[in-house]
Structures are given as C-alpha cells and as structure tokens.
Design a protein around this motif. Structure first.
Motif, PDB file in Angstrom:
ATOM      1  N   VAL A  20      47.660  36.437  26.747  1.00  0.00           N
ATOM      2  CA  VAL A  20      47.720  37.869  26.970  1.00  0.00           C
ATOM      3  C   VAL A  20      49.177  38.272  27.109  1.00  0.00           C
ATOM      4  O   VAL A  20      49.867  37.833  28.034  1.00  0.00           O
ATOM      5  CB  VAL A  20      46.937  38.273  28.239  1.00  0.00           C
ATOM      6  CG1 VAL A  20      47.039  39.778  28.451  1.00  0.00           C
ATOM      7  CG2 VAL A  20      45.493  37.825  28.130  1.00  0.00           C
ATOM      8  N   ASP A  24      49.940  43.863  25.989  1.00  0.00           N
ATOM      9  CA  ASP A  24      48.494  44.045  26.125  1.00  0.00           C
ATOM     10  C   ASP A  24      48.124  44.428  27.554  1.00  0.00           C
ATOM     11  O   ASP A  24      47.254  45.271  27.778  1.00  0.00           O
ATOM     12  CB  ASP A  24      47.768  42.761  25.723  1.00  0.00           C
ATOM     13  CG  ASP A  24      47.830  42.512  24.224  1.00  0.00           C
ATOM     14  OD1 ASP A  24      48.002  43.503  23.482  1.00  0.00           O
ATOM     15  OD2 ASP A  24      47.721  41.359  23.800  1.00  0.00           O
ATOM     16  N   THR A  25      48.759  43.793  28.519  1.00  0.00           N
ATOM     17  CA  THR A  25      48.493  44.100  29.924  1.00  0.00           C
ATOM     18  C   THR A  25      48.885  45.539  30.239  1.00  0.00           C
ATOM     19  O   THR A  25      48.148  46.267  30.907  1.00  0.00           O
ATOM     20  CB  THR A  25      49.279  43.142  30.837  1.00  0.00           C
ATOM     21  OG1 THR A  25      48.877  41.797  30.562  1.00  0.00           O
ATOM     22  CG2 THR A  25      49.009  43.444  32.297  1.00  0.00           C
ATOM     23  N   ARG A  27      49.091  47.984  28.122  1.00  0.00           N
ATOM     24  CA  ARG A  27      48.174  48.891  27.416  1.00  0.00           C
ATOM     25  C   ARG A  27      46.857  49.020  28.187  1.00  0.00           C
ATOM     26  O   ARG A  27      46.298  50.113  28.298  1.00  0.00           O
ATOM     27  CB  ARG A  27      47.929  48.364  26.010  1.00  0.00           C
ATOM     28  CG  ARG A  27      47.104  49.298  25.130  1.00  0.00           C
ATOM     29  CD  ARG A  27      47.048  48.825  23.686  1.00  0.00           C
ATOM     30  NE  ARG A  27      48.337  48.976  23.039  1.00  0.00           N
ATOM     31  CZ  ARG A  27      49.181  47.985  22.763  1.00  0.00           C
ATOM     32  NH1 ARG A  27      48.881  46.742  23.118  1.00  0.00           N
ATOM     33  NH2 ARG A  27      50.331  48.216  22.164  1.00  0.00           N
ATOM     34  N   ARG A  28      46.361  47.901  28.721  1.00  0.00           N
ATOM     35  CA  ARG A  28      45.108  47.931  29.473  1.00  0.00           C
ATOM     36  C   ARG A  28      45.265  48.764  30.737  1.00  0.00           C
ATOM     37  O   ARG A  28      44.397  49.584  31.070  1.00  0.00           O
ATOM     38  CB  ARG A  28      44.681  46.506  29.823  1.00  0.00           C
ATOM     39  CG  ARG A  28      43.411  46.434  30.690  1.00  0.00           C
ATOM     40  CD  ARG A  28      43.034  44.992  30.969  1.00  0.00           C
ATOM     41  NE  ARG A  28      44.115  44.256  31.579  1.00  0.00           N
ATOM     42  CZ  ARG A  28      44.426  44.317  32.866  1.00  0.00           C
ATOM     43  NH1 ARG A  28      43.753  45.118  33.687  1.00  0.00           N
ATOM     44  NH2 ARG A  28      45.421  43.602  33.358  1.00  0.00           N
ATOM     45  N   LYS A  29      46.370  48.573  31.446  1.00  0.00           N
ATOM     46  CA  LYS A  29      46.600  49.342  32.676  1.00  0.00           C
ATOM     47  C   LYS A  29      46.764  50.827  32.373  1.00  0.00           C
ATOM     48  O   LYS A  29      46.296  51.686  33.130  1.00  0.00           O
ATOM     49  CB  LYS A  29      47.834  48.797  33.403  1.00  0.00           C
ATOM     50  CG  LYS A  29      47.622  47.419  34.018  1.00  0.00           C
ATOM     51  CD  LYS A  29      48.854  46.958  34.779  1.00  0.00           C
ATOM     52  CE  LYS A  29      48.604  45.615  35.460  1.00  0.00           C
ATOM     53  NZ  LYS A  29      49.793  45.151  36.203  1.00  0.00           N
ATOM     54  N   LEU A  31      45.380  52.409  29.885  1.00  0.00           N
ATOM     55  CA  LEU A  31      44.052  52.920  29.557  1.00  0.00           C
ATOM     56  C   LEU A  31      43.243  53.186  30.816  1.00  0.00           C
ATOM     57  O   LEU A  31      42.548  54.206  30.914  1.00  0.00           O
ATOM     58  CB  LEU A  31      43.311  51.919  28.655  1.00  0.00           C
ATOM     59  CG  LEU A  31      41.901  52.315  28.216  1.00  0.00           C
ATOM     60  CD1 LEU A  31      41.939  53.627  27.447  1.00  0.00           C
ATOM     61  CD2 LEU A  31      41.277  51.210  27.368  1.00  0.00           C
ATOM     62  N   GLU A  32      43.337  52.293  31.791  1.00  0.00           N
ATOM     63  CA  GLU A  32      42.633  52.493  33.048  1.00  0.00           C
ATOM     64  C   GLU A  32      43.130  53.756  33.756  1.00  0.00           C
ATOM     65  O   GLU A  32      42.343  54.553  34.273  1.00  0.00           O
ATOM     66  CB  GLU A  32      42.835  51.263  33.954  1.00  0.00           C
ATOM     67  CG  GLU A  32      42.132  50.011  33.450  1.00  0.00           C
ATOM     68  CD  GLU A  32      42.479  48.793  34.290  1.00  0.00           C
ATOM     69  OE1 GLU A  32      43.339  48.914  35.200  1.00  0.00           O
ATOM     70  OE2 GLU A  32      41.897  47.716  34.046  1.00  0.00           O
ATOM     71  N   THR A  35      41.979  56.863  31.874  1.00  0.00           N
ATOM     72  CA  THR A  35      40.541  57.081  32.060  1.00  0.00           C
ATOM     73  C   THR A  35      40.276  57.802  33.380  1.00  0.00           C
ATOM     74  O   THR A  35      39.475  58.745  33.442  1.00  0.00           O
ATOM     75  CB  THR A  35      39.784  55.744  32.032  1.00  0.00           C
ATOM     76  OG1 THR A  35      39.995  55.111  30.763  1.00  0.00           O
ATOM     77  CG2 THR A  35      38.293  55.962  32.229  1.00  0.00           C
TER      78      THR A  35
END
Length: 211
Positions: A20, A24-25, A27-29, A31-32, A35
């Motif tokens: 990972v 990527d990390t 991007r995930r954070k 997105l959270e 949201t």
C-alpha cells in the motif's frame, strides 16, 4: 542460522503481502473525509440546494453548491453566505424574467400533450431545458412557441454539454449580434426557424462557452 529453504519461504510470504503506497493511503483518507463532509452537507441542505444538486449535470457544480447550507463558524461567514444567496436569488429572478417566466412540469406536459414523465425524459435527453427553481424543476417559457418546443433547440442544448442549466439559460437569453438586423437571443433566433447553417453556428457558440 536459518536454512536457505526457510529464507525462501519467508521471502515468498513477504512478497505476497499487498503493498500500500503512501498515495493510496492518502487517497483513502481523503475519500473518508469527503464522504463525511458530503453527508453533513446533504443533511444541512435546503430543498433549493438539493434540487440544484439533483438538477446539475456537472459534478463539479454539485460539489460546489452542496455545502452552502452548512452553518458557518463565524458571523462574517454568515453575512457573506446571506449576501451570496441574495445575489443568486436576484440573478435567477432576472434571468427568469428574460426567459418570459417559468412553467412547471404539469403545465408543459399539458401544453405539449404528453405525460409528466415524458417531460422528465425530454429534459434528460436535452430536448428541452429545465432549471432548478426552489424545490422543483421549472421550464423557461421562451423555449416554447405556438405550443411547441422551438425548432432545433436540442442541437443547441447538446452544444452546452454539461454546463449548469442556469448558465445555459443565461446564454440563451443574452442578445447576440450577427443573427439579425439587431441583437437577439438564441431563443428569438430559433423562433424564426433558421436554416441549418445558422443552427450550426449557434451550436458552435454554445460549445465554445463550455470551454
């Protein structure tokens, strides 16, 4: 000392683990976080804002307007938000007058002799223009003539692509030179049933405004 076989097994286990990246990390954070922000924005949104989001064909516009009803943290922000809403409301009232007023969906359906559901489909297919107006979609009167949709309107609306409907209406009701003896709006030009060459020019103008 570990044997060559055990070292090889350890290497295989290590290589099998998914890698990972930092990107990527992040991007995930992100997105959270987005949201949660969108959920808060939708929860606080007025009916007008919700209608504006639903009626938007441009996701960027939807993201811009979504948080406008979240309570600001500072009094200065509240005043700025109030002033912005007043400007937006006045702008829309002015554009609506230039468009000859607004029809609701049932009126347009009765005028064209089709169902209300058919009007929704025509709007989605860019056969007619509908704009968010309060908690509903309204239809500018100037796009109709003699109980029918103006000829070739669909060609021009397709040229606008995903431009915000209110911006489209502003362009459609702005007098232009070069299409008559005096400046006239696109609606007025289309009402004269122009030839194919003129329609293509109008569609080209619409496309250029989206750039």
């Amino acid at each position: 000392m570990a044997s060559n076989a055990s070292l090889a097994r350890a290497a295989r286990r290590t290589s099998a683990r998914p890698v990972v990246s930092a990107a990527d990390t992040l991007r995930r954070k992100a997105l959270e976080k987005l949201t949660l922000a969108i959920a808060k924005a939708v929860e606080s949104a007025s009916d007008e804002t919700l209608a504006d989001i639903v009626g938007s064909h441009d996701l960027r516009h939807a993201l811009v307007v979504a948080p406008r009803d979240i309570a600001p943290e500072a009094p200065a922000d509240l005043e700025a938000l109030k002033a912005a809403r007043e400007r937006t409301g006045q702008f829309r009232e002015d554009i609506a007058k230039r468009a000859g007023g607004m029809f609701d969906r049932s009126h347009v359906a009765e005028m064209l002799g089709v169902s209300a559901a058919a009007i929704d489909k025509q709007r989605q297919r860019k056969q007619i223009l509908g704009v968010p107006y309060g908690a509903e979609i309204r239809y500018p009167a100037a796009q109709f003539g003699d109980g029918e949709v103006l000829p070739s309107l669909k060609v021009v609306l397709e040229g606008f692509a995903d431009m915000n409907p209110w911006e489209q209406l502003m362009m459609l009701t702005t007098p232009l030179e070069g299409f008559g003896s005096h400046p006239e709006t696109i609606f007025q030009t289309l009402a004269k049933r122009p030839d194919t060459i003129v329609v293509k020019r109008l569609a080209g103008l619409a496309a250029s405004w989206t750039a």
